[in-house]
Design a protein around this motif. Sequence first.
Motif, short mmCIF file in Angstrom:
data_model
loop_
_atom_site.label_atom_id
_atom_site.label_comp_id
_atom_site.label_asym_id
_atom_site.label_seq_id
_atom_site.Cartn_x
_atom_site.Cartn_y
_atom_site.Cartn_z
N GLU A 148 0.82 -1.21 0.00
CA GLU A 148 0.00 0.00 0.00
C GLU A 148 0.85 1.26 0.00
N SER A 149 1.92 1.24 -0.76
CA SER A 149 2.81 2.40 -0.82
C SER A 149 2.08 3.59 -1.43
N PRO A 150 2.23 4.77 -0.83
CA PRO A 150 1.49 5.93 -1.35
C PRO A 150 1.98 6.41 -2.71
N ASP A 151 3.21 6.05 -3.10
CA ASP A 151 3.70 6.51 -4.39
C ASP A 151 3.26 5.62 -5.54
N VAL A 152 2.69 4.45 -5.24
CA VAL A 152 2.18 3.56 -6.29
C VAL A 152 0.73 3.95 -6.56
N ALA A 153 0.50 4.50 -7.75
CA ALA A 153 -0.83 5.02 -8.10
C ALA A 153 -1.54 4.07 -9.05
N ILE A 154 -2.85 3.87 -8.81
CA ILE A 154 -3.71 3.07 -9.67
C ILE A 154 -4.86 3.97 -10.12
N ARG A 155 -4.93 4.26 -11.40
CA ARG A 155 -5.96 5.15 -11.95
C ARG A 155 -6.94 4.32 -12.77
N ARG A 156 -8.16 4.18 -12.25
CA ARG A 156 -9.21 3.44 -12.96
C ARG A 156 -9.98 4.39 -13.87
N PHE A 157 -10.43 3.87 -15.02
CA PHE A 157 -11.25 4.66 -15.93
C PHE A 157 -12.03 3.68 -16.83
N THR A 158 -12.93 4.25 -17.61
CA THR A 158 -13.78 3.44 -18.50
C THR A 158 -13.30 3.60 -19.93
N LEU A 159 -13.14 2.47 -20.60
CA LEU A 159 -12.72 2.45 -21.99
C LEU A 159 -13.97 2.30 -22.86
N ASN A 160 -14.36 3.37 -23.53
CA ASN A 160 -15.62 3.40 -24.26
C ASN A 160 -15.50 2.91 -25.70
#
Length: 544
Positions: free
Chosen positions: A44-56
């Motif tokens: 759970e490192s704060p510098d590891v980012a996971i960006r979710r989005f929708t692929l239309n």
Amino acid sequence: MFRFLLRKLRLAQQFKENATPSAGYRLHKSLEENIALFRAELGESPDVAIRRFTLNLKKGIKAAIIFVEGLMDQQVVYDCILHPLMIEAKKETWTVDSDLLGFIQENLITASGLAQEDRFPPLVDAVLGGDTVLLIDGQTAALVVSTKNWEKRAIEEPDTEVTIMGPRDGFTEDLRTNTALLRRKINYPGLVFEQMVIGRRTRTTVVVAYVQGIANEKIVEEVKARLKRINTDMILDANYLTEFITDAPFSPFPTIAYTERPDVAAARLLEGRVAVLVNNTPTILMMPSLFIEAFQSPDDYNDHFLYATFIRWLRYLAFLMSFLLPALFVALTSYHQELIPTPLLISMAAAVEGTPFPVVIEVVAMGAVFEIIREAGVRLARPIGQTISIVGALVIGEAVVSAGLVAAPTVIVVALTAITSFVVPKQQEIAIILRLTLAVLAGILGAYGIIIGLLFTLAHLASLRSFGVPYFSPVIPLQVGDLKDVAVRAPLWAMWTRPQALEGQDSKRQNFGERVPSSIAAEEPDRPPSAPGKRKKEEKNRKK
């Protein structure tokens, strides 16, 4: 029997280390399961980012990108990944076939570096290396987008290899910057870079560089084989590799050279050597290395060859004085006073009178004090360190002479030794060891002790090898053709062959003694025109 059991135990240990749970992981079709794999591996490192989005593109498929903040270029991530997939994809009517990843790779993502990967460990390494991983729900593979970008030091001249003339650039901690600097120096397609990863925990990127068609293939293969056999969990600096792959780990003489200057590295590569570049360090390793290289400077090839030869001989003399002067002083004052001129002997005797310690103790003690002062000056902040090294040496030297603890000639000898040791900085550590050893031998046996120490040193130098090349060549074994850059610094047009000891593929630089002749013809001075008959007589006389 014991060797067989030991070999089996090593193989079992390697199998246990390699058989980690993540070694066989492959991506699932479920996006959430894949994200869970990354979370389990990276925490759970704060510098590891996971960006979710929708692929239309196709029924609103869920997707996510994973990256490490600070190692990637946010503008590249937005312009090349998020904007095309979230904004541009809505503006067009796309006909997507069954290969969704291939369609995205060919039509939407605009980054230069792009590859598909379905194994989990390489994806984790890519994220930790600064790349961005694109995960799509329902796909058992991911797209690795090259987005590396982090803060790095500007290119500047290295402090350890300062020159008067020549270029002012130096290597940095960024690996790609260093390879680009070499490409600028050697604009030739034969310059080869081969990359590998060393270190189970640090995963350090190491690059082997050589010029194809010049370097000895056996040396290149030996360098790569030694690097691949390294089994450790961390490589933080170039010296970590040196400790593992050097030919003589217990010898004080370095059989692997180093440099921070691109021009020096390029010159060594064009001689047939192999370079090893380590990420996050500005030091480049050069191999094979010869003892004589420590006395060569880039300025030697920028100055006139006569002056460069004179300066090189001054370096030889300074190096000999840096470790021989204290031993000779101890031997002459303790055992061979008859070799000292009488007026000088009387002055030295008057100075030594009243000191409580033998000369050998004075020399060793003052040498140790100087090394302590020098180390303190190096480790402290630069303005404070320079003050301590200068003022401390003056105050302590004056104090010990005034107190009658050490004779004034001893202080002079130690000061001269310290100055001469800085002339050849790459042999400074060796000079310290030889200085103390020869001084002790001189205090025990006099001149015989010095001769014994020098014989052992020469025998050790003659026995050393650097990746199969004799370390003391071209002196031992003698190679007359290579002395043109050892005994003297010959003109560049006269150094028509590369070092013979390296046994490279192409040993010829240019034709022997090839110089560019003058294109300006000798013109006669202006004079009044002569009569036709007189002109013919002059031409006949000129022909004769």
